[in-house]
Design a protein around this motif. Structure first.
Motif, PDB file in Angstrom:
ATOM      1  N   TYR A   1     -40.232  50.899   8.333  1.00 29.39           N
ATOM      2  CA  TYR A   1     -41.251  49.865   8.099  1.00 29.39           C
ATOM      3  C   TYR A   1     -40.889  48.873   6.995  1.00 29.39           C
ATOM      4  CZ  TYR A   1     -44.043  52.745  11.174  1.00 29.39           C
ATOM      5  OH  TYR A   1     -44.493  53.443  12.262  1.00 29.39           O
TER       6      TYR A   1
ATOM      7  N   ASP B   1     -38.281  44.326   6.727  1.00 28.77           N
ATOM      8  CA  ASP B   1     -38.871  43.241   5.932  1.00 28.77           C
ATOM      9  C   ASP B   1     -37.897  42.774   4.856  1.00 28.77           C
ATOM     10  OD1 ASP B   1     -41.115  43.436   7.449  1.00 28.77           O
ATOM     11  OD2 ASP B   1     -42.278  44.603   6.005  1.00 28.77           O
TER      12      ASP B   1
ATOM     13  N   CYS C   1     -40.447  31.029  -0.490  1.00 26.80           N
ATOM     14  CA  CYS C   1     -40.304  32.022   0.594  1.00 26.80           C
ATOM     15  C   CYS C   1     -40.779  33.404   0.123  1.00 26.80           C
ATOM     16  CB  CYS C   1     -38.850  32.111   1.053  1.00 26.80           C
ATOM     17  SG  CYS C   1     -38.275  30.618   1.841  1.00 26.80           S
TER      18      CYS C   1
ATOM     19  N   LEU D   1     -44.560  33.424  -0.220  1.00 29.79           N
ATOM     20  CA  LEU D   1     -45.205  33.465   1.107  1.00 29.79           C
ATOM     21  C   LEU D   1     -45.156  34.875   1.695  1.00 29.79           C
ATOM     22  CD1 LEU D   1     -44.052  30.107   2.781  1.00 29.79           C
ATOM     23  CD2 LEU D   1     -46.371  30.747   2.132  1.00 29.79           C
ATOM     24  N   SER D   2     -44.009  35.531   1.491  1.00 27.08           N
ATOM     25  CA  SER D   2     -43.867  36.901   2.014  1.00 27.08           C
ATOM     26  C   SER D   2     -44.838  37.849   1.324  1.00 27.08           C
ATOM     27  CB  SER D   2     -42.438  37.408   1.805  1.00 27.08           C
ATOM     28  OG  SER D   2     -41.533  36.539   2.421  1.00 27.08           O
TER      29      SER D   2
ATOM     30  N   GLN E   1     -52.703  40.976   4.306  1.00 28.35           N
ATOM     31  CA  GLN E   1     -52.860  42.207   5.110  1.00 28.35           C
ATOM     32  C   GLN E   1     -53.777  43.200   4.407  1.00 28.35           C
ATOM     33  OE1 GLN E   1     -48.999  43.815   6.106  1.00 28.35           O
ATOM     34  NE2 GLN E   1     -48.359  41.914   7.077  1.00 28.35           N
TER      35      GLN E   1
ATOM     36  N   PRO F   1     -53.152  40.723  10.708  1.00 25.27           N
ATOM     37  CA  PRO F   1     -52.883  42.113  11.128  1.00 25.27           C
ATOM     38  C   PRO F   1     -51.711  42.709  10.359  1.00 25.27           C
ATOM     39  CG  PRO F   1     -52.915  40.608  12.999  1.00 25.27           C
ATOM     40  CD  PRO F   1     -52.891  39.768  11.773  1.00 25.27           C
TER      41      PRO F   1
ATOM     42  N   PHE G   1     -50.937  46.824   4.590  1.00 25.42           N
ATOM     43  CA  PHE G   1     -50.447  46.529   3.249  1.00 25.42           C
ATOM     44  C   PHE G   1     -49.674  47.718   2.712  1.00 25.42           C
ATOM     45  CE2 PHE G   1     -51.079  47.049  -1.325  1.00 25.42           C
ATOM     46  CZ  PHE G   1     -50.504  45.879  -1.790  1.00 25.42           C
TER      47      PHE G   1
ATOM     48  N   TYR H   1     -47.131  48.726  -0.791  1.00 18.93           N
ATOM     49  CA  TYR H   1     -46.439  48.331  -2.022  1.00 18.93           C
ATOM     50  C   TYR H   1     -44.917  48.324  -1.832  1.00 18.93           C
ATOM     51  CZ  TYR H   1     -50.507  48.283  -5.102  1.00 18.93           C
ATOM     52  OH  TYR H   1     -51.676  47.957  -5.717  1.00 18.93           O
TER      53      TYR H   1
ATOM     54  N   TYR I   1     -39.508  42.867  -0.939  1.00 20.52           N
ATOM     55  CA  TYR I   1     -39.409  41.403  -1.060  1.00 20.52           C
ATOM     56  C   TYR I   1     -38.834  41.015  -2.424  1.00 20.52           C
ATOM     57  CZ  TYR I   1     -42.466  41.227   3.057  1.00 20.52           C
ATOM     58  OH  TYR I   1     -42.996  41.378   4.304  1.00 20.52           O
TER      59      TYR I   1
ATOM     60  N   LEU J   1     -37.700  28.088   7.502  1.00 21.88           N
ATOM     61  CA  LEU J   1     -38.895  28.810   7.053  1.00 21.88           C
ATOM     62  C   LEU J   1     -39.853  29.032   8.220  1.00 21.88           C
ATOM     63  CD1 LEU J   1     -40.428  30.019   4.675  1.00 21.88           C
ATOM     64  CD2 LEU J   1     -41.364  27.764   4.186  1.00 21.88           C
TER      65      LEU J   1
ATOM     66  N   PHE K   1     -41.702  36.902  11.397  1.00 19.06           N
ATOM     67  CA  PHE K   1     -42.597  37.792  10.658  1.00 19.06           C
ATOM     68  C   PHE K   1     -43.916  37.992  11.422  1.00 19.06           C
ATOM     69  CE2 PHE K   1     -39.779  37.348   7.105  1.00 19.06           C
ATOM     70  CZ  PHE K   1     -40.041  38.434   6.297  1.00 19.06           C
TER      71      PHE K   1
ATOM     72  N   ALA L   1     -45.458  41.343  12.916  1.00 20.33           N
ATOM     73  CA  ALA L   1     -46.678  41.879  12.305  1.00 20.33           C
ATOM     74  C   ALA L   1     -47.845  41.905  13.266  1.00 20.33           C
ATOM     75  CB  ALA L   1     -47.047  41.049  11.075  1.00 20.33           C
ATOM     76  N   THR L   2     -47.888  40.954  14.198  1.00 24.24           N
ATOM     77  CA  THR L   2     -49.082  40.859  15.035  1.00 24.24           C
ATOM     78  C   THR L   2     -48.911  41.567  16.369  1.00 24.24           C
ATOM     79  OG1 THR L   2     -48.353  38.782  15.982  1.00 24.24           O
ATOM     80  CG2 THR L   2     -49.820  38.667  14.088  1.00 24.24           C
TER      81      THR L   2
ATOM     82  N   GLN M   1     -49.604  43.773  18.754  1.00 23.41           N
ATOM     83  CA  GLN M   1     -50.713  44.715  18.839  1.00 23.41           C
ATOM     84  C   GLN M   1     -50.277  45.967  19.580  1.00 23.41           C
ATOM     85  OE1 GLN M   1     -53.948  44.326  17.681  1.00 23.41           O
ATOM     86  NE2 GLN M   1     -53.243  42.510  16.633  1.00 23.41           N
TER      87      GLN M   1
ATOM     88  N   TYR N   1     -48.925  54.632  -1.486  1.00 23.17           N
ATOM     89  CA  TYR N   1     -48.893  53.822  -2.705  1.00 23.17           C
ATOM     90  C   TYR N   1     -50.088  54.069  -3.621  1.00 23.17           C
ATOM     91  CZ  TYR N   1     -51.864  51.160   0.437  1.00 23.17           C
ATOM     92  OH  TYR N   1     -52.830  50.804   1.320  1.00 23.17           O
TER      93      TYR N   1
END
Lengths: 132, 249
Positions: A47, A51, A79, A82-83, A90, A96, A99, A101, A107, B14, B21, B25-26, B28, B139
């Motif tokens: 996961y 990223d 950038c 934004l990430s 989230q 969607p 979240f 850490y 990032y 970008l 991204f 992420a979306t 479903q 976390y």
């Protein structure tokens, strides 16, 4: 193959490819979930690593475009913010996703690595300019 | 390269990465459809012996005391379905029966007096799921649980026949529940350990594992309810009843 092409392949295309491969193989409909592979890597690998690799490739793309121009920092920071922002959104369920850490750490790590890389190049360039 | 071209290239890059991204992420997840817990066995319609001489009291199938999931779904439905199928089997064999009763304590004198045998069904089920439940600390320092691994369901069905008054055991048969093995990864992760059992993927795997041996187990139980054997038991139970002093004639 020129050094520049190698750089693009190594710093942009390879991370993109590896990140996408992890995503396709190990996420929801990947072969692991389907039970084809018995081995399942650590969740951070599945996961968070994609990223990290994607942002790493994006930041290096910016570096490739702007080279050692100081304005590269604007794009690098934009950038990265934004990430991180997408991750925060989230957290509050505005977009969607889940979240985590670890993602933010990924990032920041990507930003740090690319920044150090650029700083070294800028330092070397300054040294070169001072000599000549 | 001119600055505005670099800016355009940067914006384009970008944008392209943003799409990547968003796409990741979306995406479903299609929620897993929960299967309905259905367990059914239809006895044969012909080619077997019948008897209308033996009368039963049927006690609802129950789990062995060691089975910890007996009061939760789909295990409750499993034994309820089994009760219905035992009713069907007794009817198909030609026997008369009363019940199913939840327990022996529910029986009244007249039930015991007018029945030859009590049929009790004990489901001695075992779930081997070592290593199935996984956890990690997230976390926010909370433990998150999920299922990822294999489990096996097996066990046996104990069929027990008693004389109604004395509860003297006259017959026991053990029908093996063929092992059903499944590999499952839970659809989601949970803070509550109990929720993992209700996860759709886990639920469906359990349903599959329960359904797989069901018909085979019930078929063997059906074979054991042979009228010739039951009539012998009826005589034995009659003797016990007579000698016990509850009913003299």
């Amino acid at each position: 193959m020129s050094f520049k092409t190698l750089n693009i392949l190594f710093h942009i295309f390879l991370p993109l490819l590896v990140g996408s491969a992890i995503y396709l193989l190990f996420r929801s409909k990947g072969i692991v979930s389907a039970g084809i592979l018995a081995w399942k890597p650590h969740p951070v690998f599945i996961y968070t690593l994609p990223d990290f690799l994607w942002l790493y490739a994006l930041l290096h793309s910016m570096h490739f475009i702007w080279q050692v121009d100081k304005r590269v920092w604007f794009w690098l920071i934009l950038c990265t913010l934004l990430s991180i922002g997408s991750e925060v959104l989230q957290l509050f369920n505005y977009i969607p996703g889940t979240f985590d850490y670890y993602d933010i750490a990924a990032y920041l790590t990507a930003f740090l690595i690319v920044s150090i890389h650029i700083l070294i190049l800028q330092f070397k360039l300054r040294q070169y300019e001072n000599i000549h | 390269m001119k600055t505005y071209i670099k800016t355009l290239l940067s914006l384009g890059t970008l944008f392209a990465f943003t799409l990547l991204f968003i796409a990741s992420a979306t995406q479903q997840k299609v929620p897993i459809q929960r299967k309905i817990a259905q367990f059914d066995y239809a006895p044969p319609s012909e080619g077997f012996d019948k008897s209308d001489k033996v009368s039963f009291i049927l006690l609802s199938p129950r789990y062995a005391p060691t089975f910890q999931y007996g009061s939760s779904e789909p295990y409750v439905t499993f034994t309820k379905s089994m009760a219905s199928d035992f009713e069907e089997m007794l009817t198909a064999r030609g026997y008369t029966y009363k019940g199913p009763y939840p327990s022996y304590d529910e029986l009244v004198y007249n039930d015991k007096k007018t029945s030859d045998l009590i049929l009790e069904v004990e489901v001695d089920m075992k779930i081997m799921n070592a290593g199935l439940l996984k956890s990690f600390v997230n976390y926010s320092k909370r433990t998150v649980y999920y299922a990822d691994g294999e489990f096996t369901i097996d066990g046996k069905l104990n069929l027990i026949a008693y004389e109604p008054f004395t509860r003297e055991k006259v017959w026991t048969k053990s029908v093996p529940i063929a092992p059903a093995r499944r590999r499952v990864t839970s659809e989601n992760k949970y803070y509550d350990i109990g929720s993992v059992n209700n996860d759709a993927a886990v639920w469906n795997a359990v349903i599959d594992a329960l359904q797989e041996p069901y018909a085979g187990t019930m078929r063997q139980a059906w074979n054991h309810l042979d009228p010739h054997e039951m009539e012998v038991l009826q005589k034995q139970a009659g003797e016990i009843k007579k000698n016990s002093g509850f009913i003299k004639n």
